[in-house]
Design a protein around this motif. Structure first.
Motif, short mmCIF file in Angstrom:
data_model
loop_
_atom_site.label_atom_id
_atom_site.label_comp_id
_atom_site.label_asym_id
_atom_site.label_seq_id
_atom_site.Cartn_x
_atom_site.Cartn_y
_atom_site.Cartn_z
N PHE A 155 45.92 34.51 42.02
CA PHE A 155 45.74 33.70 40.81
C PHE A 155 45.23 34.57 39.65
O PHE A 155 45.73 34.46 38.52
CB PHE A 155 44.73 32.58 41.10
CG PHE A 155 44.47 31.68 39.93
CD1 PHE A 155 45.30 30.61 39.65
CD2 PHE A 155 43.37 31.89 39.10
CE1 PHE A 155 45.06 29.77 38.56
CE2 PHE A 155 43.12 31.07 38.01
CZ PHE A 155 43.96 30.00 37.74
N LEU A 156 44.26 35.43 39.93
CA LEU A 156 43.72 36.33 38.90
C LEU A 156 44.79 37.26 38.36
O LEU A 156 44.90 37.49 37.15
CB LEU A 156 42.55 37.14 39.46
CG LEU A 156 41.26 36.36 39.76
CD1 LEU A 156 40.28 37.24 40.50
CD2 LEU A 156 40.64 35.84 38.48
N GLN A 157 45.58 37.83 39.26
CA GLN A 157 46.63 38.76 38.85
C GLN A 157 47.65 38.06 37.95
O GLN A 157 48.07 38.61 36.93
CB GLN A 157 47.34 39.33 40.09
CG GLN A 157 48.49 40.29 39.76
CD GLN A 157 48.00 41.52 39.04
OE1 GLN A 157 46.99 42.12 39.43
NE2 GLN A 157 48.69 41.93 37.99
N ALA A 158 48.01 36.84 38.32
CA ALA A 158 49.04 36.12 37.57
C ALA A 158 48.53 35.64 36.21
O ALA A 158 49.29 35.55 35.25
CB ALA A 158 49.54 34.93 38.38
N ASN A 159 47.22 35.35 36.11
CA ASN A 159 46.69 34.70 34.91
C ASN A 159 45.83 35.58 34.02
O ASN A 159 45.36 35.11 32.97
CB ASN A 159 45.91 33.44 35.31
CG ASN A 159 46.83 32.36 35.86
OD1 ASN A 159 47.59 31.74 35.13
ND2 ASN A 159 46.78 32.16 37.17
N ASN A 160 45.61 36.83 34.39
CA ASN A 160 44.81 37.72 33.56
C ASN A 160 45.31 37.80 32.12
O ASN A 160 44.51 37.75 31.18
CB ASN A 160 44.77 39.13 34.17
CG ASN A 160 43.50 39.37 34.96
OD1 ASN A 160 42.49 38.70 34.76
ND2 ASN A 160 43.54 40.32 35.87
N PRO A 161 46.63 37.94 31.91
CA PRO A 161 47.12 38.02 30.51
C PRO A 161 46.75 36.79 29.68
O PRO A 161 46.48 36.91 28.48
CB PRO A 161 48.64 38.15 30.68
CG PRO A 161 48.82 38.74 32.05
CD PRO A 161 47.72 38.12 32.87
N LEU A 162 46.73 35.61 30.33
CA LEU A 162 46.38 34.39 29.61
C LEU A 162 44.89 34.34 29.30
O LEU A 162 44.48 34.04 28.18
CB LEU A 162 46.78 33.16 30.44
CG LEU A 162 48.25 33.01 30.82
CD1 LEU A 162 48.46 31.75 31.65
CD2 LEU A 162 49.12 32.97 29.57
N PHE A 163 44.07 34.66 30.33
CA PHE A 163 42.62 34.56 30.17
C PHE A 163 42.10 35.55 29.12
O PHE A 163 41.16 35.24 28.37
CB PHE A 163 41.92 34.81 31.51
CG PHE A 163 40.44 34.58 31.48
CD1 PHE A 163 39.91 33.30 31.50
CD2 PHE A 163 39.56 35.66 31.41
CE1 PHE A 163 38.54 33.08 31.45
CE2 PHE A 163 38.19 35.46 31.37
CZ PHE A 163 37.68 34.16 31.39
N LEU A 164 42.71 36.72 29.05
CA LEU A 164 42.26 37.74 28.11
C LEU A 164 42.48 37.34 26.65
O LEU A 164 41.91 37.94 25.74
CB LEU A 164 42.96 39.08 28.40
CG LEU A 164 42.56 39.75 29.71
CD1 LEU A 164 43.42 40.99 29.96
CD2 LEU A 164 41.08 40.13 29.71
#
Length: 226
Positions: A155-164
């Motif tokens: 989940f972190l790998q997939a969503n890092n670009p969004l969270f940043l």
């Protein structure tokens, strides 16, 4: 000079023994030089995991290429652990999770890896390390805790670009929402107007592609906001 040459010959013999069986072992195996952790040997399972051929190993060693092969954020942490292992000069090993990117499929794969000293010089100082790694996605049975951990890392790998993309204030609002606070409570807690809270809510839904409250809580928990 003679001693250095003799040690190198001895290391070469030890590495040759490893090569005789390495491709048959059920793990990716990598031997690194302590000086800069560059790879001096990878068995076939390791090259398959990276999606490279033997002549491409030198490309993996180039510092500028690290982001193509590794999750650079988490790499900082386990490289630090490996350096501590070298400095402590023990027979212990470092165990860690790492994500690597297969160069053929471009898919990220999650591995559990162990690194320890493979060879020492005449004074007992570590000169080469060995790492063994297993692809967690190929393991047939996990405990529920491991399943949750693997799922969270994916989940972190997939969503890092969004969270940043989130601002500091948006992260604060996200945390409040995950804690079950309504717009009025968030407004009082963060000293902003209810209209501003509603704007942040809309922005969060848009930036993180949130569909429901479960998605909100999951983001907040994954990124340690709650």
């Amino acid at each position: 000079m003679k001693q250095s040459k003799a040690l190198q010959q001895d290391f070469t013999k030890q590495l040759a023994k490893l090569k005789l069986v390495a491709d048959q072992l059920p793990a990716a195996i990598i031997v690194h030089c302590v000086v800069d952790l560059h790879v001096v040997y990878m068995n076939q399972p390791a090259m398959d995991a990276f999606g490279i051929e033997e002549h491409q190993i030198s490309e993996l060693n180039k510092e500028g290429n690290q982001a193509s092969y590794f999750n650079t954020i988490e790499r900082v942490d386990y490289i630090q652990q490996i350096h501590c292992l070298i400095q402590q000069n023990t027979e212990d090993m470092v165990c860690y999770f790492q994500q690597i990117r297969n160069q053929r499929s471009l898919a990220w794969l999650l591995f559990v890896s162990n690194t320890k000293v493979f060879y020492r010089n005449s004074t007992g100082e570590a000169t080469y390390l060995i790492t063994t790694s297993n692809n967690l996605e190929q393991v047939q049975h996990f405990s529920p805790k491991i399943v949750r951990m693997v799922d969270e890392m994916s989940f972190l790998q997939a969503n890092n670009p969004l969270f940043l993309k989130l601002t500091k204030r948006e992260k604060e609002v996200l945390r409040c929402i995950a804690l079950g606070m309504n717009s009025g409570e968030i407004s009082n807690s963060l000293f902003i107007s209810p209209a501003t809270v509603d704007t942040h809510r809309r922005n969060l839904r848009s930036k993180l592609c949130l569909k429901n409250n479960y998605d909100t809580v999951r983001f907040a928990q994954a990124y340690n906001l709650v």
